[in-house]
Write a protein that holds these residues in place. Structure first.
Motif, PDB file in Angstrom:
ATOM      1  N   PHE A  76      44.718  12.490  28.663  1.00 14.60           N
ATOM      2  CA  PHE A  76      44.937  11.515  27.587  1.00 14.60           C
ATOM      3  C   PHE A  76      44.095  10.273  27.816  1.00 14.60           C
ATOM      4  CE2 PHE A  76      47.089   7.843  25.728  1.00 14.60           C
ATOM      5  CZ  PHE A  76      47.222   8.257  24.410  1.00 14.60           C
ATOM      6  N   ARG A  77      44.050   9.784  29.052  1.00 12.90           N
ATOM      7  CA  ARG A  77      43.249   8.589  29.333  1.00 12.90           C
ATOM      8  C   ARG A  77      41.792   8.820  28.983  1.00 12.90           C
ATOM      9  NH1 ARG A  77      46.160   8.926  34.257  1.00 12.90           N
ATOM     10  NH2 ARG A  77      44.240   9.172  35.470  1.00 12.90           N
ATOM     11  N   GLY A  78      41.305  10.067  29.182  1.00 11.94           N
ATOM     12  CA  GLY A  78      39.919  10.371  28.867  1.00 11.94           C
ATOM     13  C   GLY A  78      39.638  10.462  27.379  1.00 11.94           C
ATOM     14  N   ARG A  79      40.569  11.009  26.613  1.00 12.83           N
ATOM     15  CA  ARG A  79      40.319  11.199  25.180  1.00 12.83           C
ATOM     16  C   ARG A  79      40.810  10.049  24.320  1.00 12.83           C
ATOM     17  NH1 ARG A  79      44.497  14.922  26.260  1.00 12.83           N
ATOM     18  NH2 ARG A  79      46.444  14.479  25.119  1.00 12.83           N
ATOM     19  N   ALA A  80      41.578   9.136  24.886  1.00 12.79           N
ATOM     20  CA  ALA A  80      42.091   7.999  24.109  1.00 12.79           C
ATOM     21  C   ALA A  80      41.870   6.694  24.871  1.00 12.79           C
ATOM     22  CB  ALA A  80      43.569   8.200  23.800  1.00 12.79           C
ATOM     23  N   PRO A  81      40.607   6.351  25.141  1.00  4.56           N
ATOM     24  CA  PRO A  81      40.349   5.156  25.966  1.00  4.56           C
ATOM     25  C   PRO A  81      40.797   3.863  25.302  1.00  4.56           C
ATOM     26  CG  PRO A  81      38.308   6.009  25.027  1.00  4.56           C
ATOM     27  CD  PRO A  81      39.362   7.034  24.758  1.00  4.56           C
ATOM     28  N   GLU A  82      40.720   3.774  23.971  1.00  5.07           N
ATOM     29  CA  GLU A  82      41.121   2.534  23.308  1.00  5.07           C
ATOM     30  C   GLU A  82      42.631   2.322  23.399  1.00  5.07           C
ATOM     31  OE1 GLU A  82      39.650   2.420  19.347  1.00  5.07           O
ATOM     32  OE2 GLU A  82      37.536   2.405  19.946  1.00  5.07           O
ATOM     33  N   THR A  83      43.393   3.380  23.190  1.00  5.95           N
ATOM     34  CA  THR A  83      44.847   3.269  23.324  1.00  5.95           C
ATOM     35  C   THR A  83      45.222   2.932  24.755  1.00  5.95           C
ATOM     36  OG1 THR A  83      45.208   4.851  21.534  1.00  5.95           O
ATOM     37  CG2 THR A  83      47.036   4.496  23.075  1.00  5.95           C
ATOM     38  N   THR A  84      44.574   3.593  25.705  1.00  2.00           N
ATOM     39  CA  THR A  84      44.853   3.329  27.115  1.00  2.00           C
ATOM     40  C   THR A  84      44.548   1.875  27.465  1.00  2.00           C
ATOM     41  OG1 THR A  84      44.332   5.637  27.663  1.00  2.00           O
ATOM     42  CG2 THR A  84      44.320   4.042  29.472  1.00  2.00           C
ATOM     43  N   LEU A  87      67.998  18.678  24.773  1.00  2.00           N
ATOM     44  CA  LEU A  87      66.890  18.351  25.670  1.00  2.00           C
ATOM     45  C   LEU A  87      65.605  18.953  25.127  1.00  2.00           C
ATOM     46  CD1 LEU A  87      65.929  17.292  28.543  1.00  2.00           C
ATOM     47  CD2 LEU A  87      66.373  19.618  29.346  1.00  2.00           C
ATOM     48  N   VAL A  88      64.538  18.141  25.051  1.00  5.81           N
ATOM     49  CA  VAL A  88      63.219  18.648  24.664  1.00  5.81           C
ATOM     50  C   VAL A  88      62.186  18.118  25.657  1.00  5.81           C
ATOM     51  CG1 VAL A  88      63.781  18.847  22.213  1.00  5.81           C
ATOM     52  CG2 VAL A  88      62.756  16.731  23.078  1.00  5.81           C
ATOM     53  N   ALA A  89      61.143  18.910  25.889  1.00  4.56           N
ATOM     54  CA  ALA A  89      60.050  18.522  26.773  1.00  4.56           C
ATOM     55  C   ALA A  89      58.768  18.408  25.962  1.00  4.56           C
ATOM     56  CB  ALA A  89      59.881  19.537  27.893  1.00  4.56           C
ATOM     57  N   LEU A  90      58.026  17.348  26.190  1.00  7.94           N
ATOM     58  CA  LEU A  90      56.761  17.119  25.506  1.00  7.94           C
ATOM     59  C   LEU A  90      55.609  17.214  26.501  1.00  7.94           C
ATOM     60  CD1 LEU A  90      57.666  14.087  23.192  1.00  7.94           C
ATOM     61  CD2 LEU A  90      57.878  16.542  22.738  1.00  7.94           C
ATOM     62  N   ASP A  91      54.438  17.547  25.997  1.00 11.73           N
ATOM     63  CA  ASP A  91      53.236  17.666  26.826  1.00 11.73           C
ATOM     64  C   ASP A  91      52.666  16.266  27.029  1.00 11.73           C
ATOM     65  OD1 ASP A  91      51.068  18.609  28.214  1.00 11.73           O
ATOM     66  OD2 ASP A  91      49.968  19.288  26.431  1.00 11.73           O
ATOM     67  N   ALA A  92      53.288  15.526  27.953  1.00 13.31           N
ATOM     68  CA  ALA A  92      52.931  14.121  28.149  1.00 13.31           C
ATOM     69  C   ALA A  92      53.398  13.680  29.520  1.00 13.31           C
ATOM     70  CB  ALA A  92      53.576  13.248  27.072  1.00 13.31           C
ATOM     71  N   ALA A  93      52.969  12.472  29.903  1.00 12.06           N
ATOM     72  CA  ALA A  93      53.472  11.852  31.132  1.00 12.06           C
ATOM     73  C   ALA A  93      54.613  10.910  30.759  1.00 12.06           C
ATOM     74  CB  ALA A  93      52.342  11.143  31.870  1.00 12.06           C
ATOM     75  N   HIS A  94      54.589   9.655  31.205  1.00 12.94           N
ATOM     76  CA  HIS A  94      55.780   8.809  31.128  1.00 12.94           C
ATOM     77  C   HIS A  94      56.011   8.163  29.759  1.00 12.94           C
ATOM     78  CE1 HIS A  94      59.125   6.605  32.681  1.00 12.94           C
ATOM     79  NE2 HIS A  94      58.547   5.425  32.514  1.00 12.94           N
ATOM     80  N   ILE A  95      54.967   7.719  29.098  1.00 17.61           N
ATOM     81  CA  ILE A  95      55.155   7.056  27.794  1.00 17.61           C
ATOM     82  C   ILE A  95      54.867   8.099  26.711  1.00 17.61           C
ATOM     83  CG2 ILE A  95      54.574   5.063  26.355  1.00 17.61           C
ATOM     84  CD1 ILE A  95      55.904   4.308  28.959  1.00 17.61           C
ATOM     85  N   SER A  96      55.820   8.995  26.537  1.00 12.96           N
ATOM     86  CA  SER A  96      55.585  10.158  25.681  1.00 12.96           C
ATOM     87  C   SER A  96      55.480   9.792  24.210  1.00 12.96           C
ATOM     88  CB  SER A  96      56.694  11.194  25.892  1.00 12.96           C
ATOM     89  OG  SER A  96      57.954  10.703  25.466  1.00 12.96           O
ATOM     90  N   ASN A  97      56.095   8.693  23.792  1.00 14.08           N
ATOM     91  CA  ASN A  97      56.005   8.328  22.376  1.00 14.08           C
ATOM     92  C   ASN A  97      54.609   7.884  21.984  1.00 14.08           C
ATOM     93  OD1 ASN A  97      56.506   5.742  23.810  1.00 14.08           O
ATOM     94  ND2 ASN A  97      56.468   4.890  21.736  1.00 14.08           N
ATOM     95  N   GLU A 153      51.649   9.069  24.104  1.00 12.87           N
ATOM     96  CA  GLU A 153      50.769  10.194  24.441  1.00 12.87           C
ATOM     97  C   GLU A 153      50.996  11.386  23.515  1.00 12.87           C
ATOM     98  OE1 GLU A 153      49.215  12.910  28.183  1.00 12.87           O
ATOM     99  OE2 GLU A 153      50.441  11.137  28.554  1.00 12.87           O
ATOM    100  N   ALA A 154      52.245  11.677  23.191  1.00 13.07           N
ATOM    101  CA  ALA A 154      52.570  12.787  22.287  1.00 13.07           C
ATOM    102  C   ALA A 154      53.140  12.202  20.995  1.00 13.07           C
ATOM    103  CB  ALA A 154      53.553  13.739  22.947  1.00 13.07           C
ATOM    104  N   GLU A 155      52.409  11.259  20.433  1.00 10.55           N
ATOM    105  CA  GLU A 155      52.893  10.443  19.307  1.00 10.55           C
ATOM    106  C   GLU A 155      53.454  11.276  18.161  1.00 10.55           C
ATOM    107  OE1 GLU A 155      50.560   8.322  15.711  1.00 10.55           O
ATOM    108  OE2 GLU A 155      49.896   7.708  17.709  1.00 10.55           O
ATOM    109  N   ALA A 156      52.696  12.244  17.674  1.00 11.42           N
ATOM    110  CA  ALA A 156      53.113  12.994  16.494  1.00 11.42           C
ATOM    111  C   ALA A 156      54.357  13.832  16.772  1.00 11.42           C
ATOM    112  CB  ALA A 156      51.972  13.880  16.008  1.00 11.42           C
ATOM    113  N   GLU A 157      54.361  14.529  17.911  1.00 15.93           N
ATOM    114  CA  GLU A 157      55.502  15.389  18.212  1.00 15.93           C
ATOM    115  C   GLU A 157      56.750  14.566  18.507  1.00 15.93           C
ATOM    116  OE1 GLU A 157      56.510  19.441  20.742  1.00 15.93           O
ATOM    117  OE2 GLU A 157      54.847  18.163  21.385  1.00 15.93           O
TER     118      GLU A 157
END
Length: 259
Positions: A158-166, A232-242, A244-248
């Motif tokens: 995510f850090r690589g593909r979303a540098p502005e958000t990061t 319980l649901v798991a998302l493909d993300a690290a700690h700030i999932s809202n 990193e996995a914004e849409a889901e």
């Protein structure tokens, strides 16, 4: 920015969405501010009257230089609801915001409707970890914590593909008052809600990040197993999932909150 006075202390709050819609309160993570919810506000504001705020110690809200407690953070949320005359609200919190939500479920359950607890834990040890972060913040400021925090918050992909958000999230960390961060670290250090949450009766969705090193999936499963009837649901993300996995996150949590 709207600053309200709560018992002589300033809190930065914002309302979005129709005035007659159900109220949804959003609570931010450690070393962030209410802007971490921007994507969810865009996704949900047609369905909810969204109330978000900068937690004590963060953003433009009060940041006294002393240790805080989860109870104090929970009472801040209740006082904000009282300020607006809101008897009951749905809740969505990430990390520290989820910890505050757990306290509210067990101490003021009548004030909450449906509850999303994302990337959070009922207990986070050891104390030395938090004492170390407090020392680092006090001696080196938030700049000494920013890089490691970003690495916990987001996967390398995510850090690589979303540098502005990061970069924007890193700036959020840097602008957090170091003494406010330290005060909230003390609250998390001293928290243990593993047994009290067993009494929770609100409808609950627990969200975990499959790659979260801060509050790993096992911490979310512990909450899920303690709260009868929770999902319980798991998302493909690290700690700030809202983020990193914004849409889901917006889809799953939004569907749950709408019931």
């Amino acid at each position: 920015m709207t600053i309200i006075d709560i018992a002589g202390e300033p809190f930065n709050v914002r309302m979005d969405g129709p005035e007659n819609a159900p109220v949804l309160m959003l609570s931010n993570s450690l070393s962030s501010n209410m802007s971490m919810w921007d994507a969810q506000v865009r996704a949900w504001q047609s369905h909810f009257r969204i109330l978000r705020y900068d937690s004590r110690g963060h953003g433009a809200s009060v940041a006294p230089d002393r240790p805080y407690s989860i109870e104090e953070l929970g009472r801040d949320a209740l006082a904000i609801l009282d300020h607006f005359g809101i008897a009951k609200a749905h809740w969505c919190g990430v990390s520290k915001g989820g910890m505050v939500g757990m306290w509210l479920m067990t101490h003021a359950p009548e004030r909450l409707g449906r509850v999303v607890l994302a990337n959070t834990a009922a207990h986070m040890g050891p104390p030395d970890l938090w004492n170390g972060r407090i020392r680092t913040a006090r001696h080196g400021g938030m700049a000494a914590l920013a890089d490691a925090t970003v690495e916990r918050w987001f996967t390398a992909g995510f850090r690589g593909r979303a540098p502005e958000t990061t970069a924007a999230m890193r700036e959020m960390i840097l602008t957090t008052p170091a003494h406010g961060y330290a005060g909230c670290c003390a609250a998390i250090r001293d928290m243990d809600q593993r047994w009290t949450i067993r009494a929770a009766e609100n409808p609950v969705l627990v969200v975990v990040g499959a790659h979260d090193p801060a509050t790993p999936p096992a911490a979310g499963r512990q909450i899920h197993e303690a709260i009868a009837g929770s999902s319980l649901v798991a998302l493909d993300a690290a700690h700030i999932s809202n983020v990193e996995a914004e849409a889901e996150f917006s889809r799953l949590a939004g569907d749950f909150l709408r019931g």
